[in-house]
Design a protein around this motif. Structure first.
Motif, PDB file in Angstrom:
ATOM      1  N   UNK A 135      -3.353  -4.678  -9.193  1.00 47.95           N
ATOM      2  CA  UNK A 135      -3.075  -3.276  -8.877  1.00 47.95           C
ATOM      3  C   UNK A 135      -4.384  -2.494  -8.833  1.00 47.95           C
ATOM      4  N   UNK A 136      -4.605  -1.801  -7.717  1.00 40.30           N
ATOM      5  CA  UNK A 136      -5.870  -1.098  -7.489  1.00 40.30           C
ATOM      6  C   UNK A 136      -5.573   0.301  -6.956  1.00 40.30           C
ATOM      7  N   UNK A 139       5.722   3.891  -6.406  1.00 39.64           N
ATOM      8  CA  UNK A 139       6.178   3.271  -5.161  1.00 39.64           C
ATOM      9  C   UNK A 139       5.714   1.823  -5.074  1.00 39.64           C
ATOM     10  N   UNK A 140       4.491   1.556  -5.506  1.00 41.60           N
ATOM     11  CA  UNK A 140       3.978   0.177  -5.480  1.00 41.60           C
ATOM     12  C   UNK A 140       4.791  -0.712  -6.414  1.00 41.60           C
ATOM     13  N   UNK A 141       5.019  -0.242  -7.625  1.00 39.89           N
ATOM     14  CA  UNK A 141       5.782  -1.037  -8.584  1.00 39.89           C
ATOM     15  C   UNK A 141       7.218  -1.227  -8.116  1.00 39.89           C
ATOM     16  N   UNK A 142       7.784  -0.195  -7.508  1.00 34.97           N
ATOM     17  CA  UNK A 142       9.134  -0.328  -6.979  1.00 34.97           C
ATOM     18  C   UNK A 142       9.226  -1.415  -5.926  1.00 34.97           C
ATOM     19  N   UNK A 200       0.860  -1.185   0.000  1.00 33.78           N
ATOM     20  CA  UNK A 200       0.000   0.000   0.000  1.00 33.78           C
ATOM     21  C   UNK A 200       0.894   1.233   0.000  1.00 33.78           C
ATOM     22  N   UNK A 201       0.808   2.036  -1.056  1.00 38.71           N
ATOM     23  CA  UNK A 201       1.671   3.204  -1.197  1.00 38.71           C
ATOM     24  C   UNK A 201       0.848   4.385  -1.697  1.00 38.71           C
ATOM     25  N   UNK A 226      -1.139  -2.959  -4.215  1.00 40.02           N
ATOM     26  CA  UNK A 226      -0.910  -4.219  -4.919  1.00 40.02           C
ATOM     27  C   UNK A 226      -1.432  -5.314  -4.006  1.00 40.02           C
ATOM     28  N   UNK A 227      -2.594  -5.857  -4.363  1.00 39.96           N
ATOM     29  CA  UNK A 227      -3.258  -6.851  -3.520  1.00 39.96           C
ATOM     30  C   UNK A 227      -2.813  -8.230  -3.958  1.00 39.96           C
ATOM     31  N   UNK A 228      -2.271  -8.998  -3.021  1.00 36.83           N
ATOM     32  CA  UNK A 228      -1.667 -10.287  -3.368  1.00 36.83           C
ATOM     33  C   UNK A 228      -2.635 -11.439  -3.170  1.00 36.83           C
TER      34      UNK A 228
END
Length: 272
Positions: free
Chosen positions: A106-107, A12-15, A6-7, A115-117
């Motif tokens: 990705x939401x 930031x999420x992709x990083x 959560x960013x 990024x929900x796993x």
């Protein structure tokens, strides 16, 4: 179980995802913001970047790659085998990032991006096999823009180090490089930088055609438009045989006094 991320930004999420231990990741049905962030992060990534296989709508890719800043970085990634671009046949409910042992959706919601796993191993395995098979069968997307590293190297060799330095500075000052009113396209940028350094039109247009930026005719038409609007001047330079060649010069005092980091913004205001 793989953790959610959560960013406050897509970058930031992709990083966070790229920092995982996966050697290969599939990015399925990315949005424009996902692709822009992915290319930007991957181009400057320090460390071992996972190989990124992108399955995207071809219309999205064509529109996105009209921006030279994105396309040239993407070309570097493709040329170095760190990224593949292929055309997605159909739609997916969410943008997915899939690895052999991870699956993220990705939401975006409000000020945050997540990024929900998934945590079911068999489901992740099935998803990976399914999307990897889809990627293997997909049509490669043809990226016609030259890589940024090739642009820089050939500018150094064919035109001069000062031109390449100014070109880099202009690109760093831009958020987009497309000729649709939102920014300057790569031909306009090349001509302005050439004019700042008193380069011959023949030399910059031959360079641009040779590396695949645009044809000599496109450079000539763009030069004429910029000259008519007062951004560029030319002077004739006699040669031993044939018609004189044209030396490019900046045509307005506002451009001549602007630093390289201001050149694009001043030109953009004049063009609009």
């Amino acid at each position: 179980m793989t953790a959610n991320h959560l960013e406050r930004s897509m970058a930031d999420v992709l990083g966070s995802i790229l920092d995982s231990d996966d050697d290969e990741l599939l990015v399925v049905d990315p949005t424009v913001s996902v692709m822009e962030s992915l290319v930007d992060i991957a181009a400057d990534y320090e460390g071992d970047l996972p190989t990124l296989h992108v399955l995207a709508d071809d219309r999205l890719l064509k529109d996105l790659m009209d921006d030279f800043l994105v396309a040239a970085d993407a070309a570097d990634l493709v040329d170095s085998d760190r990224m593949t671009l292929r055309e997605l046949d159909g739609d997916v409910d969410n943008t997915l990032v899939v690895g052999e042992g991870v699956l993220y959706a990705l939401v975006s919601a409000g000020e945050y991006v997540a990024a929900l796993s998934a945590d079911d191993e068999s489901f992740i395995t099935d998803a990976y096999e399914s999307y990897h098979g889809m990627w293997a069968d997909a049509t490669p997307f043809v990226l016609r823009t030259p890589s940024l590293s090739r642009v820089r190297d050939t500018l150094d060799d064919d035109i001069g180090e000062s031109v390449r330095a100014d070109f880099d500075t202009v690109l760093q000052s831009l958020e987009t490089a497309r000729g649709d009113g939102d920014g300057l396209d790569e031909v306009t940028i090349s001509l302005l930088v050439a004019a700042k350094n008193d380069v011959l039109l023949y030399d910059i247009s031959k360079w641009g055609e040779d590396i695949g930026i645009a044809s000599k005719a496109t450079f000539s038409r763009t030069k004429t438009r910029l000259e008519e609007m007062g951004l560029i001047d030319t002077e004739k330079v006699p040669i031993d045989v044939g018609r004189p060649r044209l030396r490019l010069k900046l045509g307005d005092e506002r451009l001549r006094t602007a630093g390289s980091d201001e050149l694009a913004s001043v030109a953009h205001r004049m063009l609009n």
